[in-house]
Design an enzyme around this catalytic site. Structure first.
Site, PDB file in Angstrom:
ATOM      1  N   MET A  30       0.840  -1.201   0.000  1.00 21.62           N
ATOM      2  CA  MET A  30       0.000   0.000   0.000  1.00 21.62           C
ATOM      3  C   MET A  30       0.879   1.257   0.000  1.00 21.62           C
ATOM      4  O   MET A  30       0.417   2.349   0.341  1.00 21.62           O
ATOM      5  CB  MET A  30      -0.931  -0.002   1.209  1.00 21.62           C
ATOM      6  N   LEU A  33       6.666   3.223   1.360  1.00 24.47           N
ATOM      7  CA  LEU A  33       7.562   2.075   1.497  1.00 24.47           C
ATOM      8  C   LEU A  33       8.662   2.306   2.534  1.00 24.47           C
ATOM      9  O   LEU A  33       9.264   3.375   2.597  1.00 24.47           O
ATOM     10  CB  LEU A  33       8.189   1.742   0.140  1.00 24.47           C
ATOM     11  N   HIS A  37       9.042  -3.363   3.490  1.00 25.43           N
ATOM     12  CA  HIS A  37       8.629  -3.587   2.097  1.00 25.43           C
ATOM     13  C   HIS A  37       9.845  -3.891   1.218  1.00 25.43           C
ATOM     14  O   HIS A  37       9.817  -4.786   0.384  1.00 25.43           O
ATOM     15  CB  HIS A  37       7.973  -2.319   1.520  1.00 25.43           C
ATOM     16  N   LYS A 149       4.979  -9.887   9.396  1.00 25.73           N
ATOM     17  CA  LYS A 149       4.393  -8.858  10.268  1.00 25.73           C
ATOM     18  C   LYS A 149       2.865  -8.939  10.297  1.00 25.73           C
ATOM     19  O   LYS A 149       2.244  -8.789  11.338  1.00 25.73           O
ATOM     20  CB  LYS A 149       4.861  -7.499   9.763  1.00 25.73           C
ATOM     21  N   ASP A 150       2.265  -9.190   9.118  1.00 26.00           N
ATOM     22  CA  ASP A 150       0.806  -9.301   9.053  1.00 26.00           C
ATOM     23  C   ASP A 150       0.452 -10.782   8.990  1.00 26.00           C
ATOM     24  O   ASP A 150       0.046 -11.307   7.950  1.00 26.00           O
ATOM     25  CB  ASP A 150       0.297  -8.545   7.821  1.00 26.00           C
TER      26      ASP A 150
HETATM   27  P1  AMP Z   1       1.388  -2.867   3.487  1.00 29.27           P
HETATM   28  O1  AMP Z   1       1.930  -1.824   2.586  1.00 29.27           O
HETATM   29  O2  AMP Z   1       1.395  -2.471   4.924  1.00 29.27           O
HETATM   30  O3  AMP Z   1       0.067  -3.424   3.014  1.00 29.27           O
HETATM   31  O4  AMP Z   1       2.405  -4.086   3.412  1.00 29.27           O
HETATM   32  C1  AMP Z   1       2.752  -4.682   2.186  1.00 29.27           C
HETATM   33  C2  AMP Z   1       3.530  -5.951   2.466  1.00 29.27           C
HETATM   34  O5  AMP Z   1       4.707  -5.622   3.205  1.00 29.27           O
HETATM   35  C3  AMP Z   1       2.732  -6.949   3.335  1.00 29.27           C
HETATM   36  O6  AMP Z   1       2.988  -8.261   2.866  1.00 29.27           O
HETATM   37  C4  AMP Z   1       3.310  -6.721   4.705  1.00 29.27           C
HETATM   38  O7  AMP Z   1       3.202  -7.839   5.544  1.00 29.27           O
HETATM   39  C5  AMP Z   1       4.767  -6.417   4.361  1.00 29.27           C
HETATM   40  N1  AMP Z   1       5.397  -5.714   5.469  1.00 29.27           N
HETATM   41  C6  AMP Z   1       4.941  -4.599   6.107  1.00 29.27           C
HETATM   42  N2  AMP Z   1       5.755  -4.274   7.135  1.00 29.27           N
HETATM   43  C7  AMP Z   1       6.737  -5.208   7.158  1.00 29.27           C
HETATM   44  C8  AMP Z   1       7.878  -5.422   7.994  1.00 29.27           C
HETATM   45  N3  AMP Z   1       8.170  -4.628   9.011  1.00 29.27           N
HETATM   46  N4  AMP Z   1       8.669  -6.484   7.717  1.00 29.27           N
HETATM   47  C9  AMP Z   1       8.381  -7.313   6.679  1.00 29.27           C
HETATM   48  N5  AMP Z   1       7.328  -7.155   5.863  1.00 29.27           N
HETATM   49  C10 AMP Z   1       6.510  -6.130   6.092  1.00 29.27           C
END
Ligand code: AMP
Length: 283
Positions: A30, A33, A37, A149-150
């Site tokens: 989303m 970054l 990410h 993380k998720d």
């Molecule tokens: P988001 O932009 O928050 O939807 O995250 C996009 C992807 O990045 C998802 O698969 C998250 O689990 C991953 N992500 C977010 N934060 C982290 C983190 N601290 N370490 C590893 N992956 C992450």
């Protein structure tokens, strides 16, 4: 690096990659970054011939009182980070491209979407499963990279992909953390200086839980939860949403850790809801 806004152009380029026998990795995000990410993007680049990164703040997965409007956005910064890493394609659709007028299809992931974060975010995981299914059909990747993380999201998406027969290998990569243990998250940008300091309590609590379980093999997980909750409550800015020890495959609460379990926490620090987890493996 190609920046693409339409579904059709990504589908065309993916088909072309496949025609050239190039493997494709997809990293859905989303935006806003951070290193978490970027660790996924680096891994995808290392393991695939071509990497597609999507940046889409999916309105469908935000509840009516959630932070869709103020969700951090940083298109320029994102593109410069991705071009530095040499991602091949960035897919940045407008909302109307993903959800044209009249759009009404959705995936129902079932009861697993109502556990943990699903309890306070009704419909969230169905919306996540639906948008990820769309991304899989758009980018047709051989591998898709998600962050641990998720954790619930990884379980939900693996289930959706397995049950709907998507031919994509789903790879879960470790959580990237700040020096004090706080899991990196775009939402950390909401935290004030004081809240930022307070937020290290999530990881401290997870480590405490892990330590208790690993050191004395405590059968009574309710005692572990109590100790973790007491530690989190010692932080005045923290308000617990949940602390749960669950089965890594179905996310149901477990009474004892036989082989593996995941400790999951969701805590509000001020107005910001943070989540984190740690996987416990016993030999
Ligand atoms: P988001 O932009 O928050 O939807 O995250 C996009 C992807 O990045 C998802 O698969 C998250 O689990 C991953 N992500 C977010 N934060 C982290 C983190 N601290 N370490 C590893 N992956 C992450």
């Amino acid at each position: 690096m190609q920046i693409i806004k339409t579904v059709k152009e990504v589908q065309d380029i993916s088909r072309w990659f496949r025609g050239e026998c190039k493997s494709i990795g997809l990293v859905p995000t989303m935006g806003a970054l951070h290193e978490g990410h970027l660790s996924l993007v680096r891994r995808s680049i290392g393991e695939n011939d071509r990497t597609i990164v999507s940046i889409f703040v999916n309105p469908a997965q935000f509840g009516p009182n959630e932070d869709l409007q103020k969700y951090p956005r940083d298109t320029e910064g994102d593109l410069s980070k991705l071009s530095e890493l040499q991602a091949d394609v960035v897919f940045m659709p407008e909302t109307e491209e993903m959800y044209p007028e009249g759009f009404s299809t959705s995936i129902d992931i079932g009861p697993i979407g109502k556990l943990l974060c699903g309890a306070s975010r009704p419909g969230h995981f169905n919306a996540v499963a639906t948008v990820v299914a769309k991304f899989l059909n758009i980018a047709i990747p051989h591998r898709m990279y998600l962050g641990q993380k998720d954790f619930q999201q990884t379980v939900v998406i693996k289930k959706m992909a397995r049950e709907l027969n998507f031919d994509t290998n789903i790879i879960v990569s470790p959580t990237v953390r700040e020096n004090d243990g706080l899991a990196m998250s775009s939402r950390n940008a909401y935290l004030s200086g004081e809240e930022r300091k307070a937020s290290s309590i999530l990881y401290k609590a997870l480590k405490l839980g892990q330590e208790i379980i690993m050191s004395n093999g405590l059968d009574d997980l309710s005692a572990v939860k109590k100790e973790m909750e007491a530690l989190i409550r010692s932080e005045p800015l923290a308000k617990i949403d949940y602390v749960k020890v669950v089965d890594p495959y179905n996310l149901e609460p477990v009474q004892r850790v036989l082989f593996a379990a995941v400790i999951c926490v969701a805590v509000r620090i001020g107005n910001t809801r943070l989540i984190d987890n740690i996987i416990i493996e016993k030999n």
